[in-house]
Write an enzyme that holds these catalytic residues in place. Structure first.
Site, PDB file in Angstrom:
ATOM      1  N   ASP A   1       4.667  -9.694   1.310  1.00 32.79           N
ATOM      2  CA  ASP A   1       4.357  -8.286   1.573  1.00 32.79           C
ATOM      3  C   ASP A   1       5.540  -7.411   1.174  1.00 32.79           C
ATOM      4  O   ASP A   1       6.528  -7.302   1.900  1.00 32.79           O
ATOM      5  CB  ASP A   1       4.025  -8.130   3.066  1.00 32.79           C
TER       6      ASP A   1
ATOM      7  N   ASP B   1      -2.582   1.175   9.637  1.00 29.70           N
ATOM      8  CA  ASP B   1      -1.408   0.717   8.898  1.00 29.70           C
ATOM      9  C   ASP B   1      -0.481   1.912   8.781  1.00 29.70           C
ATOM     10  O   ASP B   1      -0.740   2.831   8.002  1.00 29.70           O
ATOM     11  CB  ASP B   1      -1.848   0.203   7.513  1.00 29.70           C
TER      12      ASP B   1
ATOM     13  N   LYS C   1       9.562   5.719   8.706  1.00 29.13           N
ATOM     14  CA  LYS C   1       9.536   4.345   9.206  1.00 29.13           C
ATOM     15  C   LYS C   1      10.893   3.655   9.045  1.00 29.13           C
ATOM     16  O   LYS C   1      11.263   2.788   9.828  1.00 29.13           O
ATOM     17  CB  LYS C   1       8.482   3.588   8.422  1.00 29.13           C
TER      18      LYS C   1
ATOM     19  N   GLU D   1       2.300  -6.932   9.825  1.00 28.80           N
ATOM     20  CA  GLU D   1       1.557  -6.581   8.611  1.00 28.80           C
ATOM     21  C   GLU D   1       1.091  -7.790   7.798  1.00 28.80           C
ATOM     22  O   GLU D   1      -0.085  -7.871   7.436  1.00 28.80           O
ATOM     23  CB  GLU D   1       2.398  -5.617   7.767  1.00 28.80           C
TER      24      GLU D   1
END
Lengths: 212, 624, 141
Positions: free
Chosen positions: B212, B8, B88, B190
């Site tokens: 999420d 992850d 990210k 994800e």
């Protein structure tokens, strides 16, 4: 005939090699991809089960550690399967695909819009234009309310057209008079297309007015 | 066969997990035995890299030392080395796509190119390179955790990405894996990964919504689970919406009274961010708290209630709920058709998020698996599916954004609609518009807007050379194929000759293969430097940094010290200078420490003066 | 893909948008649809007694290509005799506007609309009775 990249066997187009079970990257029709007879009426639950069953056998996740050729075949076979499933699952897409299979073009000799429907299209489009042009916020809200009511009416008409489509499908599967039925099918599918475009425009306009 | 690991790669924290005896387990990678590796990368002026907790210590911030002195520490950015967090956020973006508030956070190299580049020391780093450092650190720690067993090398991995990542962001993630020397077997979304972790034992059947909400991104995915088939029906999200945004709003509130120049100071801002983050976490359990930011000679102390925090957070949460509505509609369901709601991501710990989600779906959300770990655990499950050790389990995911080409008048013609199950392909016929045209240009776009200019440019393709023929005669079939990673592949075939056409791809954003090769070579060079040499370089850099800072401050604030102090400083500085040319790194370190000591009072006075000046100026402005 | 400025111009500033009054003399109306994309087009021609097209109006609520095709074709037919207008082929529109293959049906729509409008005018002239007018008259959008 196509050749399996894994075992070399020559065979009829299919997504899975009859010899070794490897995926085959063949291009062919949606019904054959899912191993179904060419019929317009489809049991959607059975269709889904079949799709899942085939996915389990040919999906790229099953071949992650295999060589590039097999991985590529699996990728293409799965793309074909997915596309076929989506085409058959949606009755409108299925109907359009059916015309294609029968060498028919939706628009051929099919330009006339039923008067009632054309009237509806222009009326609603005028309403949308008015809503977008109105600078008075109160008036805009009023117009939006009118159009929201129209949206319900349009959905009702769409539901009716989809029922009609189902009827066309059933008739086709039972009858041999395809010339007549082709025309009916085309008319229903066109009406759905006009309604769909109109509903899309209405939804967009409502979304914009909400944002504003 | 080598084991596949699940990673992850998060905005805030990264994790690595693997299957152990049929159960997914996270591997301890942090220094304190934690499974979370903070996604923070510190790069010294010489490019020496530090990842995780220790990199956080190097972030510019203010620290209260013994005796209550407040001083500024950490890499200041640019030539002094920098600490990058939330890399990210920048993955796969072009320079022109950097948000204004992000421009102030880091020093960027030329932003006119197709890839964002951070300027650090004399080198530039792309977000993929920064992420590669995080992946490398995960790999190293995991291998150590397995006792550096030759049979437990981390070489093949599954990496998770936000479901709403576009083609460029996915490609950049794959590039990061490659730069870290990993084979990225698969990118997995994800929320989908999270559903795998939840569905593993129960093999549930029904419709599941995965909410999420992480540090930097938000995803909502709606899945149908049937006999081990996890089929995504629809997904939506925002790749620039997360807990970070709430922290930022809190920082703005905390620093509201400070003048603009101080607010932008990296040391002050980061300190406030840390305080904000802590306060936010505390308010999960308590109703009110005090937030304190210590500045030299001045401290900000504010009282924060959970209600007030929720007021600040509400607009961001409202945006997530809007996305949920869209996803549910796209799945052709209503909230009442959803059988379970799963919470993923650290930001779902906020009580307000839980309340709003429960209201929206008319049910209490599930959070029995640690929301920080569930994605990594799911990635390990998917890794196991790919190894063929997970029975009949299979994931059918979708492409989050429509794909199309530019047509007349700059209009986007959609070829593959969003939420289409992948892999999928579509073939489109192209021809020439004028006689004897030898090339056809195709502009590929991704997005939902009608005009090409409002969609994201993916790539431009040049088809050809085409044999000279009258306009409209050539028939070229172009196949757009989206693979199971959600990444586009294109090939073209001449319909009459059956010959494959070459497709000259020019990605609109992102790195070319050549650039990646070059970066790989550079990375190997760095890796081969021995440890001793690295430490020496690092010590010299510390020396350079403090000397550089001192010179600069003496120039600007020399008036704040007396001659005696000045003489001592110069003397120690000279000794540092002399030592840095030698090879005794311990001596360099000792002298740097000494110089630090003698200059600390000076540094404090500078900070005090700056703040006093700024506050006076502010109050004058307020009075006038 | 490169398009001529002319196309962009027709797309951005379509000519002859609107309707003639419902019962205006010498007006022929054609309503046609493109079921591929669901666009509906209304094209009206004002034709003199000796069959010369004096003016044209259209309404298209659809994609850019459909709008540009209708706009271009209304310009094209003005001043032409109906016999000549009946021979206009969609390929002329495709060529002029450089339409990509996926949008060729828009040009077909425009061709069909002209034919339908002329047919309607002939019918009205011959029968001298009002034919159904598909859209209500309203102010220009």
């Amino acid at each position: 005939m196509i050749e399996c990249l894994s075992c070399g066997r020559q065979q009829e187009p299919s997504l899975i090699c009859a010899e070794c079970g490897s995926p085959l990257a063949a291009q062919f029709d949606c019904f054959a991809a899912l191993g179904l007879p060419r019929r317009l009426t489809i049991d959607l639950d059975a269709l889904e089960r079949r799709y899942h069953e085939l996915s389990r056998k040919i999906h790229p996740d099953r071949f992650a550690s295999k060589g590039p050729k097999v991985r590529d075949a699996s990728l293409r076979a799965t793309a074909t399967l997915t596309r076929s499933y989506r085409t058959l699952r949606d009755p409108v897409a299925r109907g359009l695909y059916w015309l294609e299979l029968n060498g028919e073009k939706l628009a051929e000799n099919n330009k006339r819009v039923p008067v009632e429907l054309a009237e509806l299209v222009f009326e609603v489009q005028e309403q949308l234009a008015e809503m977008q042009l109105s600078s008075d916020p109160e008036e805009a809200v009023e117009r939006a309310t009118e159009i929201a009511a129209r949206r319900i009416e349009l959905q009702f008409k769409m539901d009716e057209a989809l029922v009609e489509l189902d009827r066309n499908f059933a008739k086709w599967d039972e009858s041999a008079d395809q010339k007549m039925l082709t025309l009916e099918l085309k008319t229903t599918l066109s009406n759905i297309a006009y309604l769909r475009t109109l509903i899309r425009d209405v939804d967009r306009a409502l979304e914009n007015s909400k944002a504003a | 066969m080598a084991r596949i690991f699940g990673i992850d790669l998060g905005t805030t924290n990264s994790l690595i997990a693997a299957m152990e005896n049929g159960e997914p387990r996270v591997i301890a990678v942090g220094e304190n035995g934690s499974a979370l590796l903070p996604s923070v990368v510190a790069i010294a002026p010489d490019s020496a890299v530090t990842v995780g907790e220790r990199a956080i210590e190097m972030e510019p911030h203010l620290t209260v030392e013994r005796g209550g002195r407040v001083s500024a520490v950490g890499f200041a950015g640019g030539e002094y080395g920098a600490v990058i967090r939330s890399a990210k956020r920048y993955m796969g973006l072009g320079g022109d796509e950097i948000a204004p508030e992000d421009r102030a956070r880091y020093m960027f190299a030329d932003l006119s190119g197709p890839v964002v580049r951070f300027q650090i020391g004399k080198r530039v780093f792309t977000p993929s390179q920064i992420s590669a450092e995080i992946l490398r650190a995960l790999k190293g720690s995991a291998e150590r955790a397995f006792g550096n067993n030759e049979n437990e090398k981390v070489e093949r991995v599954v990496i998770t990405v936000p479901a709403y990542f576009n083609d460029g962001q996915r490609q950049a993630t794959k590039d990061a894996g490659r730069l870290a020397g990993l084979e990225v077997v698969r990118l997995v979304n994800e929320p989908t990964a999270a559903s795998l972790a939840y569905g593993l034992n129960k093999m549930a059947t029904g419709n599941v919504a995965v909410f999420d909400f992480g540090g930097g991104t938000f995803d909502i995915s709606i899945l149908s689970i049937k006999e081990g088939i996890f089929e995504v029906l629809a997904t939506n999200g925002d790749t620039h919406l997360g807990g970070d945004d709430i922290d930022r709003a809190l920082v703005d509130w905390l620093l509201a009274e400070l003048p603009e120049t101080l607010k932008l100071d990296r040391h002050v801002w980061n300190s406030a961010r840390m305080a904000a983050e802590d306060a936010k976490k505390r308010l999960t359990d308590v109703a009110e708290t005090d937030v304190v930011v210590e500045l030299p000679g001045h401290s900000i102390r504010k009282h924060l209630t959970r209600d007030a925090l929720e007021g600040l957070a509400a607009p961001f949460i409202a945006r997530t709920l809007k996305r949920c509505e869209l996803a549910i509609a796209d799945a052709k369901l209503t909230p009442d058709n959803i059988d379970a709601v799963v919470l993923v991501g650290g930001s779902t710990r906020m009580p307000l998020v839980r309340r709003r989600v429960a209201e929206m779906f008319h049910r209490e959300p599930l959070c029995s698996i640690n929301p920080d770990q569930v994605v990594a655990l799911g990635a390990a499950v998917q890794a196991s599916v790919l190894m063929g050790t997970q029975g009949d389990m299979l994931l059918l995911d979708v492409v989050p954004l429509s794909l199309g080409i530019e047509t007349m008048g700059g209009v986007m013609e959609r070829l593959i609609h969003r939420n289409t199950t992948i892999p999928t392909s579509v073939a489109e016929g192209f021809t020439t518009a004028v006689d004897n045209q030898t090339h056809v240009d195709i502009h590929v776009l991704q997005g939902e807007r009608e005009l090409a200019k409002d969609c994201r440019s993916l790539a431009r393709f040049k088809l050809g050379p085409i044999q000279a023929q009258p306009a409209g005669v050539p028939r070229i079939e172009v196949t757009f194929l989206i693979d199971a990673n959600g990444i586009l592949n294109v090939n073209a075939r001449d319909e009459r000759t059956g010959r494959e056409h070459s497709v000259d791809v020019k990605p609109s954003y992102g790195l070319t293969d050549d650039e990646i090769e070059r970066m790989l070579e550079e990375a190997i060079d760095l890796g081969e430097q021995d440890l001793e040499e690295r430490l020496l370089i690092s010590a010299r850099n510390d020396a350079d940094q403090i000397l550089g800072a001192l010179r600069k401050q003496l120039g600007e604030f020399g008036r704040l010290i007396d001659a005696g102090e000045r003489a001592r400083m110069d003397e120690v500085a000279e000794r540092v200078e002399a030592a840095r040319t030698g090879a005794d790194r311990e001596l360099i370190a000792k002298l740097v420490e000494e110089l630090n000591e003698v200059t600390t009072p000076f540094a404090e006075r500078i900070m005090d003066a700056a703040i006093k000046l700024a506050l006076e100026k502010k109050s004058v402005e307020e009075l006038s | 893909m490169a398009y001529s400025d002319k196309v962009i111009e027709h797309y951005n500033n379509p000519r002859n948008v609107g309707s003639f009054a419902k019962d205006e003399k010498g007006v022929g109306t054609g309503v046609v649809g493109a079921p591929e994309c669901g666009d509906v087009m209304k094209l009206q021609l004002k034709i003199s007694d000796n069959g010369v097209i004096e003016d044209a109006r259209f309404k298209t609520f659809g994609c850019g290509s459909a709008i540009a095709s209708s706009s271009y074709v209304t310009e094209l037919v003005k001043g032409k005799h109906i016999d000549e207008a009946m021979t206009i082929k969609n390929t002329v529109i495709v060529k002029e506007l450089n339409l990509p293959p996926v949008k060729i049906h828009c040009s077909v729509l425009a061709e069909d609309a002209i034919k339908a409008a002329i047919t309607d005018w002939r019918k009205r002239k011959g029968d001298d009775v009002a034919v159904e007018e598909p859209a209500k008259t309203s102010k220009e959008a």
